[in-house]
Design an enzyme around this catalytic site. Sequence first.
Site, PDB file in Angstrom:
ATOM      1  CB  SER A  34      -0.945   0.018   1.215  1.00 36.33           C
ATOM      2  OG  SER A  34      -0.213  -0.107   2.424  1.00 36.33           O
ATOM      3  CG  ASP A 306      -3.592   5.872   7.131  1.00 35.95           C
ATOM      4  OD1 ASP A 306      -2.397   5.693   7.438  1.00 35.95           O
ATOM      5  OD2 ASP A 306      -4.146   5.264   6.199  1.00 35.95           O
ATOM      6  CG  HIS A 309      -0.888   3.887   4.476  1.00 34.08           C
ATOM      7  ND1 HIS A 309      -2.085   3.525   5.082  1.00 34.08           N
ATOM      8  CD2 HIS A 309      -0.446   2.786   3.826  1.00 34.08           C
ATOM      9  CE1 HIS A 309      -2.354   2.262   4.797  1.00 34.08           C
ATOM     10  NE2 HIS A 309      -1.378   1.785   4.044  1.00 34.08           N
TER      11      HIS A 309
END
Length: 352
Positions: A34, A306, A309
């Site tokens: 991600s 968040d 990330h």
Amino acid sequence: MDSSMKVICMLMLLFASVVQASGCYDSIISFGDSLADTGNLLHLLRSNGHFVSSAAAFPYGETFFHRPTGRYSDGRLIIDFIAMDPSSLAAMGIEDPFGSDASLGTQLNWFKEMLQTFCNTPSECKKYLQSSLVFLGEIGGNDYNGAFWQGIPIEEIKPLVPKVIATIASAINEVIEFGAETLVVPGNLPIGCSPSYLTYFMSSNESYYDSKTGCLNWLNEFTEYHNKLLQETLNRLRELHPHVTIIYADYKAAMELYNSPSKFGFNSTISACCGVGGPYNYNSNVGCKVPESSVCEHPSSYVSWDGIHLTEAAYKWIAHGLLKGTYMTPRISDACILKAPTISHCKETMKA
């Protein structure tokens, strides 16, 4: 190949002119988790009927795109600026933290299927890859996340590291076999500075923490262990493939942000911009969802987006450190000079 698979594959292959690399490459081919995903997981989850990713909703993407794009950030990622199979993990008692198979092996399969749309013969594919810059990573972060967040002791997680490295090495060999000549292989980010890890492993023992950064020393030491084994493996692969340029991207570039935040315009390094509760503004049960969580007014002053990330601003500075600093070995500009004659020939061949 059905239409949904075509969409997934197209998103996995991020094609862009590499201005920062002096225009030496026709395309970037990116594999990763991600930290490098520009929307692939979102489409994968939707096509398989799974839960919709949080990156599909606001405030993700608010800074640059002004809408969610499937990127796990408020804007662009490092790849915009410039591993293992779930069954293998399950055998070790480690659950996939995201519930979908987007492993490195799966991505390689997508890549091989999609490659057929860009070239008709192995010779053409080889020439195509010779003019591409292949990013392979970072890899391993989700494997370690699943283990640590399940409460598995670090002594039982460390044996996983050589397996992750072996998977990366196997993928490198396979991509080289297809014709890739320039690869960038990033190390892992310092997880000891992540609000999610800081929350999960919160301790009253001050000796666990770096007094300057507030990061957890033992977790960053684990990251350094992974990166050390990775670099040793890359050295061996360079000997096996002397005609290939294998660049190690050292994510120690990220530590600059934690060691000297004001130098880069950051006011908060180990607290999430988007989240709720606790000293690090992170709650795994809520994550970054509005209206349940709050969003900081100026994401560019935060390193963490968040809790897991990073913000676009952080990714931008890390990319700058990699491209302009000393955190790539060898430097990508040197690789560009070495490859220029071959790439020039490939461009003319592809045009013909």
